[in-house]
Motif scaffolding. Sequence first.
Motif, PDB file in Angstrom:
ATOM      1  N   THR A  28      17.338 -39.408  45.601  1.00  0.00           N
ATOM      2  CA  THR A  28      16.529 -39.539  44.390  1.00  0.00           C
ATOM      3  C   THR A  28      17.235 -40.211  43.216  1.00  0.00           C
ATOM      4  O   THR A  28      16.581 -40.727  42.315  1.00  0.00           O
ATOM      5  CB  THR A  28      16.075 -38.151  43.893  1.00  0.00           C
ATOM      6  N   GLY A  29      18.561 -40.136  43.186  1.00  0.00           N
ATOM      7  CA  GLY A  29      19.307 -40.608  42.023  1.00  0.00           C
ATOM      8  C   GLY A  29      19.340 -39.587  40.895  1.00  0.00           C
ATOM      9  O   GLY A  29      19.918 -39.831  39.846  1.00  0.00           O
ATOM     10  N   TRP A  30      18.735 -38.417  41.106  1.00  0.00           N
ATOM     11  CA  TRP A  30      18.713 -37.377  40.082  1.00  0.00           C
ATOM     12  C   TRP A  30      20.078 -36.700  39.996  1.00  0.00           C
ATOM     13  O   TRP A  30      20.731 -36.502  41.022  1.00  0.00           O
ATOM     14  CB  TRP A  30      17.676 -36.328  40.399  1.00  0.00           C
ATOM     15  N   PRO A  31      20.486 -36.290  38.807  1.00  0.00           N
ATOM     16  CA  PRO A  31      21.774 -35.601  38.675  1.00  0.00           C
ATOM     17  C   PRO A  31      21.687 -34.138  39.133  1.00  0.00           C
ATOM     18  O   PRO A  31      20.633 -33.506  39.038  1.00  0.00           O
ATOM     19  CB  PRO A  31      22.051 -35.657  37.166  1.00  0.00           C
ATOM     20  N   ILE A  32      22.812 -33.636  39.628  1.00  0.00           N
ATOM     21  CA  ILE A  32      22.921 -32.200  39.894  1.00  0.00           C
ATOM     22  C   ILE A  32      23.183 -31.545  38.554  1.00  0.00           C
ATOM     23  O   ILE A  32      24.164 -31.855  37.878  1.00  0.00           O
ATOM     24  CB  ILE A  32      24.048 -31.903  40.905  1.00  0.00           C
ATOM     25  N   THR A  33      22.296 -30.655  38.141  1.00  0.00           N
ATOM     26  CA  THR A  33      22.397 -30.057  36.811  1.00  0.00           C
ATOM     27  C   THR A  33      23.037 -28.673  36.832  1.00  0.00           C
ATOM     28  O   THR A  33      23.474 -28.186  35.792  1.00  0.00           O
ATOM     29  CB  THR A  33      21.006 -29.958  36.154  1.00  0.00           C
ATOM     30  N   GLN A  34      23.071 -28.042  38.003  1.00  0.00           N
ATOM     31  CA  GLN A  34      23.705 -26.734  38.133  1.00  0.00           C
ATOM     32  C   GLN A  34      24.047 -26.532  39.598  1.00  0.00           C
ATOM     33  O   GLN A  34      23.261 -26.900  40.477  1.00  0.00           O
ATOM     34  CB  GLN A  34      22.756 -25.633  37.664  1.00  0.00           C
ATOM     35  N   SER A  35      25.217 -25.951  39.869  1.00  0.00           N
ATOM     36  CA  SER A  35      25.604 -25.730  41.251  1.00  0.00           C
ATOM     37  C   SER A  35      26.634 -24.614  41.334  1.00  0.00           C
ATOM     38  O   SER A  35      27.574 -24.567  40.541  1.00  0.00           O
ATOM     39  CB  SER A  35      26.176 -27.028  41.832  1.00  0.00           C
ATOM     40  N   ASP A  36      26.442 -23.706  42.278  1.00  0.00           N
ATOM     41  CA  ASP A  36      27.453 -22.715  42.627  1.00  0.00           C
ATOM     42  C   ASP A  36      27.304 -22.428  44.118  1.00  0.00           C
ATOM     43  O   ASP A  36      26.623 -23.175  44.822  1.00  0.00           O
ATOM     44  CB  ASP A  36      27.348 -21.452  41.750  1.00  0.00           C
TER      45      ASP A  36
END
Length: 118
Positions: A28-36
Motif C-alpha cells: 500500500t505504501g502506507w506507514p506503520i504507525t504503531q507496532s509491538d
Amino acid sequence: MAVNAKPTAIIIDCAAPKALAEFYQRLTGWPITQSDDDFAYLGEGPVQLAFQRVDGYQGPGWPDAAKHAHLDFAVADVDVATKELLASGATKPDFQPGEDQWTVLADPEGHPFCIAAA
C-alpha cells in the motif's frame, strides 16, 4: 434507525503482526504507525489496516468455504504488482476465478487478497 458508526480499522488475525504489517506496507505504501509484539497498525487515514497476534494462528485455505473475508486492491499494472508481491513473500494460488478481471494472491500468512487494474 442507523447508528452512523464510522469504520476505523480492519483487524487481521496473524502470527507475526510486524512482519505482516511490513508486507502490507510494501503493497500500500502506507506507514506503520504503531507496532509491538501483539499488534501493528498501518496507515494514517480514516481507516487503518491492523494486525493482531493470535497464538497458534493458521491462515485460511484457498479456495475454502471457511474463508470469511478478503481485501481487494487496485494497482496500476497487475503483472508488475504480482511479480513484486511474489518477491515480497506472497503466493499465487492455482485457483484463479474472475476470468482475468482480478488476480488472487495470498499474503505470507495465507490470507487471500485480490489485485485488479486501477
